[in-house]
Motif scaffolding. Structure first.
Motif, PDB file in Angstrom:
ATOM      1  N   TRP A   1     -20.691  -6.821 -28.621  1.00 16.65           N
ATOM      2  CA  TRP A   1     -20.699  -5.918 -27.470  1.00 16.65           C
ATOM      3  C   TRP A   1     -22.101  -5.309 -27.373  1.00 16.65           C
ATOM      4  CZ3 TRP A   1     -17.196  -5.289 -23.709  1.00 16.65           C
ATOM      5  CH2 TRP A   1     -15.869  -5.684 -23.936  1.00 16.65           C
ATOM      6  N   PHE A   2     -22.656  -5.334 -26.178  1.00 21.20           N
ATOM      7  CA  PHE A   2     -23.962  -4.785 -25.899  1.00 21.20           C
ATOM      8  C   PHE A   2     -23.822  -3.776 -24.761  1.00 21.20           C
ATOM      9  CE2 PHE A   2     -26.593  -7.805 -28.296  1.00 21.20           C
ATOM     10  CZ  PHE A   2     -25.678  -8.814 -28.520  1.00 21.20           C
ATOM     11  N   ARG A   3     -24.822  -2.934 -24.589  1.00 19.52           N
ATOM     12  CA  ARG A   3     -24.809  -2.033 -23.442  1.00 19.52           C
ATOM     13  C   ARG A   3     -26.234  -1.815 -22.959  1.00 19.52           C
ATOM     14  NH1 ARG A   3     -22.884   3.676 -26.306  1.00 19.52           N
ATOM     15  NH2 ARG A   3     -24.828   4.121 -27.433  1.00 19.52           N
ATOM     16  N   GLN A   4     -26.324  -1.516 -21.675  1.00 22.36           N
ATOM     17  CA  GLN A   4     -27.611  -1.249 -21.058  1.00 22.36           C
ATOM     18  C   GLN A   4     -27.492  -0.054 -20.147  1.00 22.36           C
ATOM     19  OE1 GLN A   4     -29.385  -4.546 -18.918  1.00 22.36           O
ATOM     20  NE2 GLN A   4     -31.423  -3.716 -19.252  1.00 22.36           N
ATOM     21  N   TYR A  56     -11.563  -6.594 -28.262  1.00 18.29           N
ATOM     22  CA  TYR A  56     -11.459  -5.231 -27.741  1.00 18.29           C
ATOM     23  C   TYR A  56     -12.546  -4.345 -28.324  1.00 18.29           C
ATOM     24  CZ  TYR A  56      -6.777  -7.060 -26.842  1.00 18.29           C
ATOM     25  OH  TYR A  56      -5.722  -7.837 -26.445  1.00 18.29           O
ATOM     26  N   LEU A  57     -12.899  -3.324 -27.559  1.00 24.19           N
ATOM     27  CA  LEU A  57     -13.763  -2.261 -28.050  1.00 24.19           C
ATOM     28  C   LEU A  57     -13.107  -0.944 -27.689  1.00 24.19           C
ATOM     29  CD1 LEU A  57     -16.486  -1.713 -29.477  1.00 24.19           C
ATOM     30  CD2 LEU A  57     -17.467  -1.370 -27.196  1.00 24.19           C
ATOM     31  N   GLN A  58     -12.521  -0.305 -28.690  1.00 21.11           N
ATOM     32  CA  GLN A  58     -11.921   1.012 -28.494  1.00 21.11           C
ATOM     33  C   GLN A  58     -13.005   2.055 -28.636  1.00 21.11           C
ATOM     34  OE1 GLN A  58      -8.617   1.909 -27.749  1.00 21.11           O
ATOM     35  NE2 GLN A  58      -9.496   3.947 -27.524  1.00 21.11           N
ATOM     36  N   MET A  59     -13.176   2.855 -27.607  1.00 22.54           N
ATOM     37  CA  MET A  59     -14.241   3.849 -27.580  1.00 22.54           C
ATOM     38  C   MET A  59     -13.613   5.235 -27.495  1.00 22.54           C
ATOM     39  SD  MET A  59     -16.953   1.941 -25.042  1.00 22.54           S
ATOM     40  CE  MET A  59     -15.959   2.208 -23.574  1.00 22.54           C
ATOM     41  N   ASN A  60     -13.793   6.018 -28.533  1.00 19.42           N
ATOM     42  CA  ASN A  60     -13.266   7.378 -28.597  1.00 19.42           C
ATOM     43  C   ASN A  60     -14.408   8.385 -28.633  1.00 19.42           C
ATOM     44  OD1 ASN A  60     -10.654   6.271 -28.797  1.00 19.42           O
ATOM     45  ND2 ASN A  60     -10.733   6.244 -31.037  1.00 19.42           N
ATOM     46  N   SER A  61     -14.069   9.631 -28.388  1.00 22.28           N
ATOM     47  CA  SER A  61     -15.059  10.720 -28.422  1.00 22.28           C
ATOM     48  C   SER A  61     -16.299  10.350 -27.636  1.00 22.28           C
ATOM     49  CB  SER A  61     -15.429  11.040 -29.879  1.00 22.28           C
ATOM     50  OG  SER A  61     -14.287  11.391 -30.625  1.00 22.28           O
ATOM     51  N   LEU A  62     -16.086   9.880 -26.432  1.00 27.68           N
ATOM     52  CA  LEU A  62     -17.198   9.403 -25.618  1.00 27.68           C
ATOM     53  C   LEU A  62     -18.138  10.533 -25.241  1.00 27.68           C
ATOM     54  CD1 LEU A  62     -15.244   6.791 -23.548  1.00 27.68           C
ATOM     55  CD2 LEU A  62     -17.320   6.315 -24.859  1.00 27.68           C
ATOM     56  N   LYS A  63     -19.410  10.174 -25.173  1.00 29.34           N
ATOM     57  CA  LYS A  63     -20.465  11.131 -24.853  1.00 29.34           C
ATOM     58  C   LYS A  63     -21.190  10.673 -23.587  1.00 29.34           C
ATOM     59  CE  LYS A  63     -21.339  11.740 -29.816  1.00 29.34           C
ATOM     60  NZ  LYS A  63     -22.376  11.662 -30.883  1.00 29.34           N
ATOM     61  N   PRO A  64     -21.843  11.563 -22.892  1.00 33.01           N
ATOM     62  CA  PRO A  64     -22.605  11.141 -21.702  1.00 33.01           C
ATOM     63  C   PRO A  64     -23.618  10.044 -22.014  1.00 33.01           C
ATOM     64  CG  PRO A  64     -22.352  13.510 -21.711  1.00 33.01           C
ATOM     65  CD  PRO A  64     -21.813  13.025 -23.028  1.00 33.01           C
ATOM     66  N   GLU A  65     -24.173  10.071 -23.214  1.00 31.51           N
ATOM     67  CA  GLU A  65     -25.159   9.050 -23.567  1.00 31.51           C
ATOM     68  C   GLU A  65     -24.546   7.676 -23.813  1.00 31.51           C
ATOM     69  OE1 GLU A  65     -24.754  12.075 -24.963  1.00 31.51           O
ATOM     70  OE2 GLU A  65     -25.102  12.007 -27.141  1.00 31.51           O
ATOM     71  N   ASP A  66     -23.241   7.574 -23.783  1.00 32.37           N
ATOM     72  CA  ASP A  66     -22.572   6.272 -23.842  1.00 32.37           C
ATOM     73  C   ASP A  66     -22.508   5.589 -22.484  1.00 32.37           C
ATOM     74  OD1 ASP A  66     -20.274   7.748 -26.148  1.00 32.37           O
ATOM     75  OD2 ASP A  66     -21.915   6.377 -26.649  1.00 32.37           O
TER      76      ASP A  66
END
Length: 126
Positions: free
Chosen positions: A36-39, A80-90
Motif C-alpha cells: 500500500w502506497f499513498r501520495q 485490506y488496510l485497516q486504518m485507525n486513529s486517522l490523522k489529517p496528515e493521513d
C-alpha cells in the motif's frame, strides 16, 4: 484484463477509521506480495505497508505503525488496510500494488511492482 481495484476510501473525521480493500481481477493474488502506497498533494508517493504472499510477514512505515493493520484473504483475492486513529496528515490518494515475490518477502522497491490500482482518496478532516 489484469487489474487491482481499491475501495473503501472517503471522508472521515480525525480519530476515525476506514478499511481499504484491494481486489484483484484477472489474476490470483496468491504468490504476490502486496504494498500500500499513498501520495499527498504536492508530495512524492510513499510506501505505507506491505504484506508477503502468505501473510506471514508485514511491514509498516513509522508514520502508521500501531494505527494501521494490513491483512489478506487469498480465498477472496483481496488485501485490506485497516486504518485507525486517522490523522489529517493521513490524507492522500492510496494505491495498492502487487509484485510476484518469494513467500517470505513482504516489500519490494516501488519500481518493481507489476500491477497498480487506480488509487482511492482518503480525506481526514473535521
Amino acid at each position: 484484463q489484469l487489474q487491482l481495484v481499491e475501495s473503501g476510501g472517503g471522508l472521515v473525521q480525525p480519530g476515525g477509521s476506514l478499511r481499504l480493500s484491494c481486489a484483484a481481477s484477472g489474476f490470483t493474488l496468491g504468490g504476490y506480495s502486496i504494498g500500500w502506497f499513498r501520495q499527498a498533494p504536492g508530495k512524492e508517493r510513499d510506501g505505507v505497508s506491505c504484506i508477503s504472499s502468505t501473510g506471514s510477514t508485514t511491514y509498516y512505515s513509522d508514520s502508521v505503525k500501531g494505527r494501521f493493520t494490513i491483512s489478506r484473504d487469498n480465498a477472496k483475492n483481496t488485501v485490506y488496510l485497516q486504518m485507525n486513529s486517522l490523522k489529517p496528515e493521513d490524507t492522500a490518494v492510496y494505491y495498492c500494488a502487487a509484485v510476484k515475490s518469494p513467500f517470505f518477502r513482504a516489500c519490494a522497491a516501488e519500481r518493481d511492482y507489476d500491477y497498480w490500482g487506480q488509487g482511492i482518496q482518503v480525506t481526514v478532516s473535521s
